[in-house]
Design a protein around this motif. Structure first.
Motif, PDB file in Angstrom:
ATOM      1  N   VAL A  50       0.830  -1.205   0.000  1.00 39.08           N
ATOM      2  CA  VAL A  50       0.000   0.000   0.000  1.00 39.08           C
ATOM      3  C   VAL A  50       0.864   1.255   0.000  1.00 39.08           C
ATOM      4  O   VAL A  50       0.644   2.197  -0.776  1.00 39.08           O
ATOM      5  N   GLU A  51       1.871   1.270   0.865  1.00 36.65           N
ATOM      6  CA  GLU A  51       2.684   2.475   1.022  1.00 36.65           C
ATOM      7  C   GLU A  51       3.639   2.705  -0.148  1.00 36.65           C
ATOM      8  O   GLU A  51       3.852   3.854  -0.558  1.00 36.65           O
ATOM      9  N   GLU A  52       4.194   1.641  -0.707  1.00 37.71           N
ATOM     10  CA  GLU A  52       5.230   1.820  -1.717  1.00 37.71           C
ATOM     11  C   GLU A  52       4.708   1.808  -3.145  1.00 37.71           C
ATOM     12  O   GLU A  52       5.237   2.529  -4.006  1.00 37.71           O
ATOM     13  N   ILE A  53       3.679   0.987  -3.422  1.00 41.18           N
ATOM     14  CA  ILE A  53       3.203   0.891  -4.815  1.00 41.18           C
ATOM     15  C   ILE A  53       1.693   1.085  -4.923  1.00 41.18           C
ATOM     16  O   ILE A  53       1.110   0.886  -5.983  1.00 41.18           O
ATOM     17  N   HIS A  54       1.066   1.473  -3.794  1.00 44.76           N
ATOM     18  CA  HIS A  54      -0.355   1.851  -3.775  1.00 44.76           C
ATOM     19  C   HIS A  54      -1.279   0.724  -4.247  1.00 44.76           C
ATOM     20  O   HIS A  54      -2.314   0.973  -4.872  1.00 44.76           O
ATOM     21  N   VAL A  55      -0.903  -0.514  -3.966  1.00 49.52           N
ATOM     22  CA  VAL A  55      -1.770  -1.661  -4.241  1.00 49.52           C
ATOM     23  C   VAL A  55      -2.569  -1.942  -2.978  1.00 49.52           C
ATOM     24  O   VAL A  55      -2.016  -2.387  -1.977  1.00 49.52           O
ATOM     25  N   LYS A  56      -3.871  -1.657  -3.015  1.00 45.90           N
ATOM     26  CA  LYS A  56      -4.703  -1.754  -1.820  1.00 45.90           C
ATOM     27  C   LYS A  56      -5.603  -2.981  -1.809  1.00 45.90           C
ATOM     28  O   LYS A  56      -6.314  -3.216  -0.829  1.00 45.90           O
ATOM     29  N   LYS A  57      -5.582  -3.739  -2.895  1.00 43.04           N
ATOM     30  CA  LYS A  57      -6.504  -4.869  -2.989  1.00 43.04           C
ATOM     31  C   LYS A  57      -5.818  -6.038  -3.678  1.00 43.04           C
ATOM     32  O   LYS A  57      -5.105  -5.870  -4.669  1.00 43.04           O
ATOM     33  N   CYS A  58      -6.034  -7.230  -3.126  1.00 40.45           N
ATOM     34  CA  CYS A  58      -5.567  -8.459  -3.764  1.00 40.45           C
ATOM     35  C   CYS A  58      -6.590  -8.872  -4.814  1.00 40.45           C
ATOM     36  O   CYS A  58      -7.752  -9.133  -4.490  1.00 40.45           O
ATOM     37  N   GLU A  59      -6.172  -8.913  -6.053  1.00 36.35           N
ATOM     38  CA  GLU A  59      -7.067  -9.273  -7.151  1.00 36.35           C
ATOM     39  C   GLU A  59      -6.688 -10.652  -7.686  1.00 36.35           C
ATOM     40  O   GLU A  59      -5.538 -10.881  -8.067  1.00 36.35           O
ATOM     41  N   ILE A  60      -7.663 -11.536  -7.700  1.00 39.33           N
ATOM     42  CA  ILE A  60      -7.439 -12.909  -8.161  1.00 39.33           C
ATOM     43  C   ILE A  60      -8.389 -13.186  -9.318  1.00 39.33           C
ATOM     44  O   ILE A  60      -9.610 -13.054  -9.184  1.00 39.33           O
ATOM     45  N   LYS A  61      -7.820 -13.537 -10.431  1.00 33.77           N
ATOM     46  CA  LYS A  61      -8.607 -13.788 -11.647  1.00 33.77           C
ATOM     47  C   LYS A  61      -8.454 -15.259 -12.031  1.00 33.77           C
ATOM     48  O   LYS A  61      -7.346 -15.741 -12.247  1.00 33.77           O
ATOM     49  N   ILE A  62      -9.594 -15.948 -12.117  1.00 31.52           N
ATOM     50  CA  ILE A  62      -9.599 -17.362 -12.490  1.00 31.52           C
ATOM     51  C   ILE A  62     -10.261 -17.520 -13.847  1.00 31.52           C
ATOM     52  O   ILE A  62     -11.379 -17.025 -14.060  1.00 31.52           O
ATOM     53  N   THR A  63      -9.566 -18.168 -14.761  1.00 33.49           N
ATOM     54  CA  THR A  63     -10.137 -18.512 -16.065  1.00 33.49           C
ATOM     55  C   THR A  63     -10.270 -20.030 -16.111  1.00 33.49           C
ATOM     56  O   THR A  63      -9.280 -20.752 -15.939  1.00 33.49           O
ATOM     57  N   TRP A  64     -11.500 -20.484 -16.343  1.00 28.24           N
ATOM     58  CA  TRP A  64     -11.796 -21.921 -16.208  1.00 28.24           C
ATOM     59  C   TRP A  64     -12.485 -22.406 -17.478  1.00 28.24           C
ATOM     60  O   TRP A  64     -13.602 -21.991 -17.790  1.00 28.24           O
ATOM     61  N   THR A  65     -11.814 -23.257 -18.247  1.00 26.08           N
ATOM     62  CA  THR A  65     -12.383 -23.824 -19.468  1.00 26.08           C
ATOM     63  C   THR A  65     -12.198 -25.336 -19.428  1.00 26.08           C
ATOM     64  O   THR A  65     -11.680 -25.896 -18.466  1.00 26.08           O
ATOM     65  N   ASN A  66     -12.607 -25.989 -20.512  1.00 16.87           N
ATOM     66  CA  ASN A  66     -12.409 -27.437 -20.587  1.00 16.87           C
ATOM     67  C   ASN A  66     -10.959 -27.811 -20.856  1.00 16.87           C
ATOM     68  O   ASN A  66     -10.569 -28.970 -20.671  1.00 16.87           O
ATOM     69  N   ASP A  67     -10.168 -26.852 -21.299  1.00 18.60           N
ATOM     70  CA  ASP A  67      -8.786 -27.142 -21.663  1.00 18.60           C
ATOM     71  C   ASP A  67      -7.785 -26.799 -20.564  1.00 18.60           C
ATOM     72  O   ASP A  67      -6.747 -27.466 -20.439  1.00 18.60           O
ATOM     73  N   GLU A  68      -8.080 -25.770 -19.786  1.00 22.13           N
ATOM     74  CA  GLU A  68      -7.127 -25.345 -18.773  1.00 22.13           C
ATOM     75  C   GLU A  68      -7.797 -24.474 -17.720  1.00 22.13           C
ATOM     76  O   GLU A  68      -8.893 -23.937 -17.928  1.00 22.13           O
ATOM     77  N   VAL A  69      -7.125 -24.374 -16.597  1.00 22.34           N
ATOM     78  CA  VAL A  69      -7.517 -23.438 -15.532  1.00 22.34           C
ATOM     79  C   VAL A  69      -6.327 -22.529 -15.291  1.00 22.34           C
ATOM     80  O   VAL A  69      -5.201 -22.998 -15.107  1.00 22.34           O
ATOM     81  N   ILE A  70      -6.567 -21.218 -15.315  1.00 24.34           N
ATOM     82  CA  ILE A  70      -5.509 -20.242 -15.072  1.00 24.34           C
ATOM     83  C   ILE A  70      -5.891 -19.418 -13.847  1.00 24.34           C
ATOM     84  O   ILE A  70      -6.994 -18.854 -13.796  1.00 24.34           O
ATOM     85  N   ILE A  71      -5.006 -19.363 -12.872  1.00 24.69           N
ATOM     86  CA  ILE A  71      -5.224 -18.548 -11.664  1.00 24.69           C
ATOM     87  C   ILE A  71      -4.141 -17.472 -11.639  1.00 24.69           C
ATOM     88  O   ILE A  71      -2.948 -17.791 -11.551  1.00 24.69           O
ATOM     89  N   GLU A  72      -4.566 -16.212 -11.725  1.00 24.27           N
ATOM     90  CA  GLU A  72      -3.630 -15.090 -11.742  1.00 24.27           C
ATOM     91  C   GLU A  72      -3.888 -14.202 -10.525  1.00 24.27           C
ATOM     92  O   GLU A  72      -5.042 -13.950 -10.182  1.00 24.27           O
ATOM     93  N   ASP A  73      -2.824 -13.711  -9.907  1.00 24.09           N
ATOM     94  CA  ASP A  73      -3.007 -12.786  -8.787  1.00 24.09           C
ATOM     95  C   ASP A  73      -1.964 -11.680  -8.832  1.00 24.09           C
ATOM     96  O   ASP A  73      -0.937 -11.804  -9.500  1.00 24.09           O
ATOM     97  N   ASN A  74      -2.261 -10.597  -8.126  1.00 24.74           N
ATOM     98  CA  ASN A  74      -1.347  -9.457  -8.047  1.00 24.74           C
ATOM     99  C   ASN A  74      -0.774  -9.326  -6.644  1.00 24.74           C
ATOM    100  O   ASN A  74      -0.459  -8.224  -6.193  1.00 24.74           O
ATOM    101  N   ALA A  75      -0.656 -10.459  -5.938  1.00 24.17           N
ATOM    102  CA  ALA A  75      -0.114 -10.441  -4.578  1.00 24.17           C
ATOM    103  C   ALA A  75       1.395 -10.202  -4.623  1.00 24.17           C
ATOM    104  O   ALA A  75       1.955  -9.828  -5.657  1.00 24.17           O
TER     105      ALA A  75
END
Length: 224
Positions: A50-75
């Motif tokens: 928060v103090e150094e790069i102003h990231v105030k929220k953990c964002e988690i994006k999940i993409t779920w298909t029949n071929d693959e699952v992708i989990i991305e985060d900005n932690a």
């Protein structure tokens, strides 16, 4: 920016994958393991982010298909030690607080093993000049029980970048809309406090936000 390859030690625990595969775990619990890991990483470093790069929220994006699952985060991401530990199937995380969401450090591994037979982890920690990428193929591990695995390392990487991306392939279960809706509903209950009260967590699955809504109240003819 250069890319090189190193062999990371994974001699501890490749055989434990057979134990992970026998664990009966629902989809919403599988995804909650990935979410716990990412959100705990954010919580551990929240003040700094928060103090150094102003990231105030953990964002988690999940993409779920029949071929693959992708989990991305900005932690906060993983440094060398954290990345190597993530590859060792029975090497729990060290020094977690008693109330840590990922206290035992096993979630990523058995959750991924229950989703698919191959997964790639890519991560860099805030402040690090190295990005790490490695692929675990369960079929190959069962055959050879390796002691090391190749990891690609990108040097001189942007020190302000911070993320982890997990891509799971060779899936064991087919995707369907009804199951995704069920997972969204269950996750909304599990993480309601952090999403609505703390307001420092955001989860999306296939573009749809995890949001809690109070259940309808039904009354009988006497008003009960």
């Amino acid at each position: 920016m250069g890319i090189r390859q190193e062999n990371f030690n994974i001699s501890v625990g490749t055989s434990i994958i057979q134990v992970f595969e026998r664990i009966d775990i629902t989809n919403h619990h599988i995804f909650s393991e990935f979410i716990d890991n990412a959100y705990q990483s954010f919580r551990d470093h929240k003040k700094q982010m928060v103090e150094e790069i102003h990231v105030k929220k953990c964002e988690i994006k999940i993409t779920w298909t029949n071929d693959e699952v992708i989990i991305e985060d900005n932690a906060f991401g993983m440094d060398r030690d954290g990345f190597e530990r993530a590859l060792r199937l029975n090497d729990p995380a060290k020094n977690y607080a008693k109330d840590s969401l990922s206290k035992y450090g096993m979630g990523l591994k058995y959750a991924a093993a229950n989703l698919g037979d191959e997964w790639t982890i890519e991560s860099t920690a805030y402040g690090s000049s190295e990005k790490f990428s490695g692929t675990i193929d369960i079929g190959e591990w069962k055959k050879s029980n390796p002691e090391t695995m190749p990891v690609q390392i990108t040097d001189d990487f942007d020190k302000f970048k911070h993320f982890t991306t997990i891509t799971i392939r060779k899936l064991k279960h087919r995707y369907n809309d009804a199951e995704m809706k069920k997972v969204l509903r269950k996750l909304s209950i599990i993480y309601q406090h952090f999403i609505d009260k703390e307001k420092d967590l955001e989860i999306t699955i296939n573009g749809e936000k995890v949001q809690y809504s109070k259940p309808d109240i039904y009354r009988d003819k006497n008003g009960s």
